[in-house]
Design a protein around this motif. Structure first.
Motif, PDB file in Angstrom:
ATOM      1  N   ILE A 118       1.667  13.421 -27.867  1.00 16.98           N
ATOM      2  CA  ILE A 118       2.942  12.847 -27.397  1.00 16.98           C
ATOM      3  C   ILE A 118       4.079  13.017 -28.406  1.00 16.98           C
ATOM      4  CG2 ILE A 118       1.881  11.206 -25.815  1.00 16.98           C
ATOM      5  CD1 ILE A 118       2.068   9.056 -27.900  1.00 16.98           C
ATOM      6  N   GLY A 119       3.884  13.837 -29.438  1.00 12.74           N
ATOM      7  CA  GLY A 119       4.956  14.151 -30.365  1.00 12.74           C
ATOM      8  C   GLY A 119       5.296  13.023 -31.325  1.00 12.74           C
ATOM      9  N   PRO A 120       6.561  12.949 -31.761  1.00  9.31           N
ATOM     10  CA  PRO A 120       6.966  11.947 -32.766  1.00  9.31           C
ATOM     11  C   PRO A 120       6.733  10.505 -32.335  1.00  9.31           C
ATOM     12  CG  PRO A 120       8.645  13.645 -32.543  1.00  9.31           C
ATOM     13  CD  PRO A 120       7.654  13.876 -31.448  1.00  9.31           C
ATOM     14  N   ILE A 121       6.732  10.237 -31.034  1.00  8.22           N
ATOM     15  CA  ILE A 121       6.445   8.873 -30.579  1.00  8.22           C
ATOM     16  C   ILE A 121       5.051   8.455 -31.027  1.00  8.22           C
ATOM     17  CG2 ILE A 121       6.074   7.421 -28.546  1.00  8.22           C
ATOM     18  CD1 ILE A 121       8.242   8.970 -27.139  1.00  8.22           C
ATOM     19  N   GLY A 122       4.114   9.402 -31.018  1.00  9.40           N
ATOM     20  CA  GLY A 122       2.762   9.111 -31.490  1.00  9.40           C
ATOM     21  C   GLY A 122       2.745   8.687 -32.938  1.00  9.40           C
ATOM     22  N   ALA A 123       3.622   9.284 -33.749  1.00 11.42           N
ATOM     23  CA  ALA A 123       3.713   8.898 -35.155  1.00 11.42           C
ATOM     24  C   ALA A 123       4.208   7.463 -35.287  1.00 11.42           C
ATOM     25  CB  ALA A 123       4.638   9.852 -35.903  1.00 11.42           C
ATOM     26  N   GLY A 124       5.161   7.078 -34.442  1.00 14.20           N
ATOM     27  CA  GLY A 124       5.653   5.704 -34.473  1.00 14.20           C
ATOM     28  C   GLY A 124       4.569   4.698 -34.101  1.00 14.20           C
ATOM     29  N   ILE A 125       3.790   5.025 -33.077  1.00 11.42           N
ATOM     30  CA  ILE A 125       2.707   4.132 -32.665  1.00 11.42           C
ATOM     31  C   ILE A 125       1.651   4.027 -33.772  1.00 11.42           C
ATOM     32  CG2 ILE A 125       0.826   3.828 -31.008  1.00 11.42           C
ATOM     33  CD1 ILE A 125       2.617   5.249 -28.935  1.00 11.42           C
ATOM     34  N   ALA A 126       1.292   5.171 -34.370  1.00  8.83           N
ATOM     35  CA  ALA A 126       0.279   5.173 -35.435  1.00  8.83           C
ATOM     36  C   ALA A 126       0.750   4.358 -36.629  1.00  8.83           C
ATOM     37  CB  ALA A 126      -0.012   6.613 -35.868  1.00  8.83           C
ATOM     38  N   THR A 127       2.022   4.474 -36.976  1.00  5.84           N
ATOM     39  CA  THR A 127       2.565   3.717 -38.100  1.00  5.84           C
ATOM     40  C   THR A 127       2.517   2.218 -37.826  1.00  5.84           C
ATOM     41  OG1 THR A 127       4.037   5.551 -38.668  1.00  5.84           O
ATOM     42  CG2 THR A 127       4.593   3.404 -39.584  1.00  5.84           C
ATOM     43  N   LEU A 128       2.828   1.832 -36.595  1.00  2.99           N
ATOM     44  CA  LEU A 128       2.775   0.417 -36.223  1.00  2.99           C
ATOM     45  C   LEU A 128       1.342  -0.115 -36.305  1.00  2.99           C
ATOM     46  CD1 LEU A 128       3.937  -2.193 -35.127  1.00  2.99           C
ATOM     47  CD2 LEU A 128       3.836  -1.219 -32.816  1.00  2.99           C
ATOM     48  N   ILE A 129       0.386   0.650 -35.831  1.00  4.41           N
ATOM     49  CA  ILE A 129      -1.017   0.218 -35.879  1.00  4.41           C
ATOM     50  C   ILE A 129      -1.465   0.024 -37.331  1.00  4.41           C
ATOM     51  CG2 ILE A 129      -3.400   0.925 -35.411  1.00  4.41           C
ATOM     52  CD1 ILE A 129      -2.321   2.342 -32.891  1.00  4.41           C
ATOM     53  N   GLY A 130      -1.144   0.989 -38.191  1.00  2.00           N
ATOM     54  CA  GLY A 130      -1.533   0.884 -39.597  1.00  2.00           C
ATOM     55  C   GLY A 130      -0.894  -0.300 -40.292  1.00  2.00           C
ATOM     56  N   SER A 131       0.397  -0.522 -40.048  1.00  2.00           N
ATOM     57  CA  SER A 131       1.110  -1.633 -40.688  1.00  2.00           C
ATOM     58  C   SER A 131       0.579  -2.978 -40.210  1.00  2.00           C
ATOM     59  CB  SER A 131       2.609  -1.532 -40.398  1.00  2.00           C
ATOM     60  OG  SER A 131       3.162  -0.352 -40.951  1.00  2.00           O
ATOM     61  N   ALA A 132       0.272  -3.081 -38.911  1.00  2.00           N
ATOM     62  CA  ALA A 132      -0.251  -4.332 -38.371  1.00  2.00           C
ATOM     63  C   ALA A 132      -1.621  -4.653 -38.967  1.00  2.00           C
ATOM     64  CB  ALA A 132      -0.345  -4.244 -36.850  1.00  2.00           C
ATOM     65  N   PHE A 133      -2.446  -3.649 -39.121  1.00  2.00           N
ATOM     66  CA  PHE A 133      -3.768  -3.874 -39.714  1.00  2.00           C
ATOM     67  C   PHE A 133      -3.646  -4.369 -41.152  1.00  2.00           C
ATOM     68  CE2 PHE A 133      -7.037  -2.238 -42.571  1.00  2.00           C
ATOM     69  CZ  PHE A 133      -8.168  -2.849 -42.045  1.00  2.00           C
ATOM     70  N   VAL A 134      -2.793  -3.711 -41.941  1.00  2.00           N
ATOM     71  CA  VAL A 134      -2.654  -4.080 -43.358  1.00  2.00           C
ATOM     72  C   VAL A 134      -2.112  -5.499 -43.490  1.00  2.00           C
ATOM     73  CG1 VAL A 134      -1.381  -3.580 -45.483  1.00  2.00           C
ATOM     74  CG2 VAL A 134      -2.431  -1.716 -44.190  1.00  2.00           C
ATOM     75  N   PHE A 135      -1.087  -5.838 -42.712  1.00  2.52           N
ATOM     76  CA  PHE A 135      -0.550  -7.194 -42.805  1.00  2.52           C
ATOM     77  C   PHE A 135      -1.586  -8.227 -42.401  1.00  2.52           C
ATOM     78  CE2 PHE A 135       1.427 -10.793 -40.554  1.00  2.52           C
ATOM     79  CZ  PHE A 135       2.007 -11.417 -41.643  1.00  2.52           C
ATOM     80  N   GLY A 136      -2.324  -7.950 -41.331  1.00  2.00           N
ATOM     81  CA  GLY A 136      -3.349  -8.880 -40.887  1.00  2.00           C
ATOM     82  C   GLY A 136      -4.415  -9.108 -41.949  1.00  2.00           C
ATOM     83  N   ALA A 137      -4.850  -8.027 -42.612  1.00  2.00           N
ATOM     84  CA  ALA A 137      -5.864  -8.154 -43.663  1.00  2.00           C
ATOM     85  C   ALA A 137      -5.308  -8.896 -44.874  1.00  2.00           C
ATOM     86  CB  ALA A 137      -6.365  -6.769 -44.061  1.00  2.00           C
ATOM     87  N   TYR A 138      -4.068  -8.584 -45.250  1.00  2.00           N
ATOM     88  CA  TYR A 138      -3.437  -9.301 -46.364  1.00  2.00           C
ATOM     89  C   TYR A 138      -3.420 -10.801 -46.101  1.00  2.00           C
ATOM     90  CZ  TYR A 138      -1.427  -5.500 -49.210  1.00  2.00           C
ATOM     91  OH  TYR A 138      -1.243  -4.452 -50.055  1.00  2.00           O
ATOM     92  N   MET A 139      -2.970 -11.147 -44.907  1.00  2.00           N
ATOM     93  CA  MET A 139      -2.830 -12.565 -44.583  1.00  2.00           C
ATOM     94  C   MET A 139      -4.194 -13.246 -44.516  1.00  2.00           C
ATOM     95  SD  MET A 139      -0.654 -14.978 -44.125  1.00  2.00           S
ATOM     96  CE  MET A 139       0.920 -14.200 -43.752  1.00  2.00           C
ATOM     97  N   TYR A 140      -5.191 -12.567 -43.985  1.00  2.00           N
ATOM     98  CA  TYR A 140      -6.530 -13.142 -43.867  1.00  2.00           C
ATOM     99  C   TYR A 140      -7.076 -13.521 -45.248  1.00  2.00           C
ATOM    100  CZ  TYR A 140     -11.594 -13.368 -43.157  1.00  2.00           C
ATOM    101  OH  TYR A 140     -12.908 -13.753 -43.150  1.00  2.00           O
ATOM    102  N   TYR A 141      -7.016 -12.587 -46.195  1.00  2.00           N
ATOM    103  CA  TYR A 141      -7.557 -12.863 -47.528  1.00  2.00           C
ATOM    104  C   TYR A 141      -6.657 -13.811 -48.326  1.00  2.00           C
ATOM    105  CZ  TYR A 141     -11.253  -9.455 -46.916  1.00  2.00           C
ATOM    106  OH  TYR A 141     -12.369  -8.797 -46.461  1.00  2.00           O
ATOM    107  N   SER A 142      -5.355 -13.693 -48.118  1.00  2.00           N
ATOM    108  CA  SER A 142      -4.442 -14.592 -48.822  1.00  2.00           C
ATOM    109  C   SER A 142      -4.716 -16.042 -48.449  1.00  2.00           C
ATOM    110  CB  SER A 142      -2.989 -14.242 -48.487  1.00  2.00           C
ATOM    111  OG  SER A 142      -2.096 -15.127 -49.123  1.00  2.00           O
TER     112      SER A 142
END
Length: 480
Positions: free
Chosen positions: A379-403
């Motif tokens: 799906i082109g550059p839109i796919g990059a935007g979705i992938a970036t959102l998924i990665g950022s959401a995972f990292v924030f969720g893990a940070y908050m869980y351990y914090s």
């Protein structure tokens, strides 16, 4: 802490608004002077600079920020700051010499097309200067010199904008003018930063303190590389699978979405020093929860505004070849905000469990790469935007869980999840209504106003707190 936070946050936000505001209003200049391919080249240099920023100086600025408050005497703080400064100068100067010597080869690797060696050389000089500028601003921040920090940042932004416009429009230097303007502006800001810190830095270098800082910071480098990957792998993979033109379009959507950091910079810059200073006080967790609710409210409003009006903004500010950039904004706004929201998960840093940063960010980077690999070819550059959102959401969720395990903050997660879901629903509705222009704008505006009522309904915003904060800020300001 809340009083000092809102005062400092307001001061830190001013240069952010100015810098991003200038950048926003220079978009017509960018798009009329630079083709999407030229803009893509600038974006690739930015990506390279971000990688250098987190590797060359071995993240010593993070170690400095952690140990600065532990120093009991002014003399000890000055020695620590001086050691960090001279180490940073040494490492970045070594980087400058090596990259200029191999500019032709590295330019092809970084930008991806031949013939831009001089563009790359100017970019390297900017990266070198920006490394020093970042350290100086960090020093001002942790000395709690918020006004000096703002002055340095404002001068840097204004000088960069003025020099870039002059060199590009008056002297017609194109992409070279933009880079030269960035160098001039950053050099000016660095000079003023040194002036404000003339009593802090000395001709002192303490090897023991350096070893202590590096023992803390070196383990953070892999984590920072993973953070870099989460933030910039999208451009690298777009350049790999598509072209430099698509990188430029994606970069334009990122620039528009990056307006969301106007608020985040003020919160981020003011909050971290205050949390490290007050975390042992019993009222701090509740105060941090209150600040997070305020931040979440502002963040969601910005998400709605940028997502619902991205097409209008691009239509006004750019040329037709950039209009397609609006489709990525809805994914990039929350991705950018989530990637920086680690400030609300201080438990890992407070407990010094820094190895968790590595595992969380590496896992997020792998997830991001995987989804970019799967989605960009489809799906082109839109796919990059979705992938970036998924990665950022995972990292924030893990940070908050351990914090929360190491430093519990009483967040109301049910209310937070509810308002986030409502915001997503309102944006989805707004983007799928296709009527006449003015009717569309009216409906989108009503959806944004509706969100304010949602905040009050779920208790994310509380009227008594709004009134209280409104009264606190002027009172605190008048005391300074």
């Amino acid at each position: 802490m809340i009083r000092r936070f809102f005062r400092d946050s307001a001061i830190y936000t001013i240069p952010s608004i100015l810098s991003n505001g200038i950048s926003f209003f220079l978009i017509p200049l960018y798009t009329r002077v630079l083709s999407p391919s030229d803009y893509g080249a600038l974006d690739m240099i930015t990506v390279f600079g971000s990688l250098i920023a987190v590797t060359v100086a071995l993240e010593i600025s993070q170690a400095f920020s952690r140990f600065y408050r532990d120093e009991k005497t002014d003399e000890g703080k000055k020695v620590l700051a001086s050691t960090a400064l001279w180490f940073t100068i040494l490492m970045f100067s070594g980087f400058l010499i090596v990259t200029l010597a191999f500019a032709q080869e590295l330019s092809l690797i970084v930008i991806g097309i031949p013939g831009l060696d001089d563009v790359f050389r100017l970019g390297v000089i900017f990266i070198w200067m920006n490394g020093l500028f970042y350290l100086l601003r960090n020093q001002l921040r942790f000395e709690l010199h918020s006004k000096a920090y703002s002055i340095v940042s404002i001068v840097q932004s204004l000088t960069t904008a003025g020099a870039s416009v002059l060199l590009t429009y008056v002297f017609h230097f194109g992409i070279y003018g933009f880079l030269a303007g960035m160098i001039i502006g950053t050099a000016t800001g660095t000079s003023i930063g040194f002036y404000y810190l003339k009593t802090t830095f000395q001709l002192r270098f303490d090897l023991t303190k350096l070893k202590t800082m590096l023992a803390f910071s070196i383990p953070l480098v892999p984590s920072s590389i993973a953070v870099f990957t989460n933030m910039y792998i999208d451009r690298l993979m777009i350049n790999c699978y598509l072209s430099l033109k698509e990188v430029g379009l994606y970069g334009m959507s990122y620039r528009l979405a990056n307006i969301s950091t106007l608020v985040l910079v003020g919160f981020q810059t003011a909050l971290i020093p205050l949390v490290y200073k007050h975390y042992q006080e019993p009222e701090t967790p509740n105060q941090l929860a209150t600040i997070f609710r305020a931040f979440l409210s502002i963040m969601i409003m910005i998400f709605l505004i940028l997502s619902l009006f991205a097409d209008v903004a691009l239509w006004i500010l750019t040329t037709p070849e950039y209009y397609a950039a609006d489709k990525m904004v809805v994914f990039l706004v929350p991705a950018i905000l989530l990637s920086q929201m680690y400030i609300f998960a201080p438990g890992i840093g407070i407990s010094k469990k820094t190895y968790l940063y590595i595992w969380i960010n590496v896992a997020g980077a792998i997830l991001n790469i995987l989804f970019n690999w799967l989605l960009i070819p489809q799906i082109g550059p839109i796919g990059a935007g979705i992938a970036t959102l998924i990665g950022s959401a995972f990292v924030f969720g893990a940070y908050m869980y351990y914090s929360q395990k190491f430093y519990y903050v009483p967040h109301d997660w049910e209310a937070i999840a509810s308002v986030v879901l409502v915001a997503v629903a309102l944006v989805t509705i707004g983007l799928h209504i296709h009527l006449e222009l003015y009717i569309n704008l009216f409906i989108r505006g009503c959806l944004i106003l509706l969100m304010l009522g949602v905040f009050l309904f779920f208790g994310i915003l509380k009227w008594k707190e709004i009134v209280h904060v409104r009264n606190l800020v002027p009172a605190r300001w008048s005391q300074r």
